[in-house]
Design a protein around this motif. Structure first.
Motif, PDB file in Angstrom:
ATOM      1  N   ALA A 323      23.359 -20.822 -15.682  1.00 55.18           N
ATOM      2  CA  ALA A 323      23.567 -20.992 -17.115  1.00 55.18           C
ATOM      3  C   ALA A 323      22.461 -21.870 -17.681  1.00 55.18           C
ATOM      4  O   ALA A 323      21.732 -22.533 -16.948  1.00 55.18           O
ATOM      5  N   TYR A 324      22.346 -21.871 -19.005  1.00 58.78           N
ATOM      6  CA  TYR A 324      21.373 -22.707 -19.703  1.00 58.78           C
ATOM      7  C   TYR A 324      22.049 -23.333 -20.904  1.00 58.78           C
ATOM      8  O   TYR A 324      22.812 -22.681 -21.630  1.00 58.78           O
ATOM      9  N   GLY A 325      21.792 -24.608 -21.106  1.00 59.41           N
ATOM     10  CA  GLY A 325      22.316 -25.285 -22.278  1.00 59.41           C
ATOM     11  C   GLY A 325      21.556 -26.576 -22.505  1.00 59.41           C
ATOM     12  O   GLY A 325      20.727 -26.983 -21.688  1.00 59.41           O
ATOM     13  N   LEU A 326      21.834 -27.220 -23.618  1.00 60.26           N
ATOM     14  CA  LEU A 326      21.258 -28.520 -23.917  1.00 60.26           C
ATOM     15  C   LEU A 326      22.233 -29.263 -24.807  1.00 60.26           C
ATOM     16  O   LEU A 326      23.106 -28.653 -25.447  1.00 60.26           O
ATOM     17  N   SER A 327      22.122 -30.577 -24.807  1.00 57.87           N
ATOM     18  CA  SER A 327      23.100 -31.399 -25.521  1.00 57.87           C
ATOM     19  C   SER A 327      23.201 -31.001 -26.981  1.00 57.87           C
ATOM     20  O   SER A 327      24.296 -31.000 -27.565  1.00 57.87           O
TER      21      SER A 327
END
Length: 524
Positions: A323-327
């Protein structure tokens, strides 16, 4: 989705999964009904100590049941959570506490040989008395322990104050729209607080739980720190949505994790690739029964295809996802699906989750064709409201039509799968922790023997990446690499400390004066 905010989720799970084991923390085991009762008691204590709707509540402590109860209790009383990185030094924690205007602080006692209270007091210039003069907004500080120094409350004493607060008052507490502020760093090196709402958090991790296949009865080992979105939201809050059992581990140790998996029949284990690699390569791995593992979710770094195949073939893990995410996007942007082949899981971070758009764009924001690298832009319900108290930074990050500029370089394939190829912000990942060069460079520049510094991430067999500093000494200085590294260990969190230092006469720059970090990397 049946909840408008996190307090409603806690109360719903306490009824829906009342007799299901909720948390296993050492010898302590509590059900969902028991967790709900503890959270209500903590919320009552927050109200007794004067917490008002929207007040910021920070927590600086490792993964534990008390962390979870304190955090959920504060949010249930109307507070906005500000999680602090447990690797912070006192000055780093004080900076976030000061700029966030934190009114209530929960802090661990001694962790990894460090007294967090002593570290904080030194950073704000406190003497032996109760005051913390550098933190004028802070009203109450609680040590999550049976003991506390002057000016700090013990955890039992804090809770005792809530005994006179009626249950109805807790239930009627006003819950603001914002659920938490996650501090991160960008190209300026100044930590910024991404403001996330209850609605964003709940929708994102209800979706995450669906896509991952998390289910009632799963036993979930959370090694990812609670101060990080992955630990708190994809861990604790996801468990609440499905009635999974949460098993917090405060520090990653491969041997301890193996023992926990075997003893608690752990079925779910998210974590960065370096964690999973450590488990696979541990000499005692075959001494433990790991057959209960069925779901692994990873990301935050390049995932070798061999790692995905080893998890499936050697451990029998049925589902391995990336998965990919950021704050700034609630921690979730793209995710693989459970029927994706290993090659897609290893080479990409999957497709956008429902309700989220991803565009790979050129410098003007125009969409690029599949296979063409560009900046990753994100738009959807998950994008932060903005950076707390920083309109300028918010304006740089968010376009007028709602796109979040991530600062990451990526490529979309024709199926919509995203591959992150580089970072505009030059961030690198040290054992699962995000390290931001600009922040580290500013710290190094405070050393009296340093004129300027540039930091880049370089490959490391154990941690994935580590920092290398290129440093220009001040004229006449005799500073050595060992001396600068030792100084850095005293001044910044361990994962930020450069592992190697190279002294140079000058840093390579382009015509506009920007340091050519690609040239530094290419010179090795």
């Amino acid at each position: 989705m049946e909840w408008r905010n996190i307090p409603e989720l806690v109360r719903w799970s306490a009824v829906r999964y009342a007799d299901t084991e909720a948390v296993v923390d050492g010898r302590t085991r509590i059900t969902y009904a028991g967790l709900g009762a503890r959270v209500e008691r903590a919320a009552a204590a927050c109200l007794a100590h004067g917490l008002r709707p929207g007040d910021r509540v920070a927590i600086w402590a490792p993964n534990s049941l008390d962390w979870l109860v304190a955090a959920l209790g504060a949010v249930t009383a109307g507070g906005v959570l500000v999680p602090l990185n447990t690797r912070f030094k006192g000055a780093e924690a004080a900076d976030v506490l000061r700029r966030s205007g934190t009114r209530l602080l929960f802090v661990t006692g001694t962790f990894l040989g460090t007294s967090y209270v002593t570290s904080l007091r030194r950073a704000v210039g406190a003497g032996r008395g109760p005051d913390l003069p550098g933190l004028p907004e802070l009203r109450t500080a609680v040590v999550l322990s049976q003991d506390a120094p002057p000016g700090f409350l013990t955890w039992p004493d804090f809770l005792a104050a809530g005994e006179g607060v009626p249950a109805a008052e807790v239930r009627e507490a006003e819950i603001p729209a914002d659920s938490d502020i996650v501090y991160t760093s960008g190209t300026t090196g100044r930590p910024k607080g991404a403001v996330i709402t209850h609605a964003q958090t709940l929708r994102a991790y209800d979706t995450w739980s669906d896509l991952a296949g998390l289910r009632h009865g799963d036993r979930y080992l959370v090694v990812n720190p609670f101060f990080h979105t992955f630990g708190y939201k994809a861990g604790a809050l996801a468990c609440l949505t499905r009635g999974a059992t949460l098993i917090p581990q405060p520090v990653f140790n491969a041997g301890t994790a193996l023992a926990n998996i075997a003893a608690e029949r752990v079925s779910v284990l998210p974590g960065p690739p370096t964690l999973l690699q450590s488990l696979l390569d541990h000499p005692a791995r075959r001494d433990h029964d790991l057959s209960s593992l069925r779901l692994v979710v990873t990301g935050a770094a390049v995932v070798p295809l061999r790692l995905v195949r080893r998890l499936r073939d050697e451990l029998g893990v049925a589902t391995v996802l990336t998965a990919y995410g950021l704050s700034e996007a609630s921690g979730l942007v793209t995710m693989c699906r459970r029927d994706d082949p290993p090659e897609v899981v290893a080479a990409t971070s999957g497709r956008p989750v429902p309700g989220v758009e991803v565009r790979v764009a050129d410098g003007a924001g125009a969409a690029l064709a599949p296979g063409t690298p560009g900046e990753v832009l994100v738009r959807g319900y998950n994008v932060m409201r903005g950076y707390d108290g920083d309109r300028a930074a918010t304006g740089e990050a968010l376009t007028p039509d709602g796109w979040l500029r991530t600062g990451d370089i990526g490529v979309l394939d024709r199926q919509g799968n995203l591959t992150i190829t580089d970072r505009l912000k030059d961030m690198y990942v040290v054992g699962g922790f995000n390290a931001y060069p600009a922040e580290i460079e500013q710290a190094l520049a405070r050393h009296p023997g340093v004129t300027e510094a540039a930091v880049v991430g370089v490959p490391d067999a154990r941690l994935g990446e580590v920092g290398r500093a290129y440093v220009v000494r001040r004229p006449g200085a005799s500073l050595t690499a060992d001396e600068l590294i030792a100084w850095s260990r005293r001044e910044m969190a361990n994962y930020k400390v450069p592992r190697t230092v190279r002294f140079v006469r000058e840093l390579p720059r382009n015509a506009s004066g920007k340091v050519l970090k690609g040239e530094l990397r290419g010179g090795d």
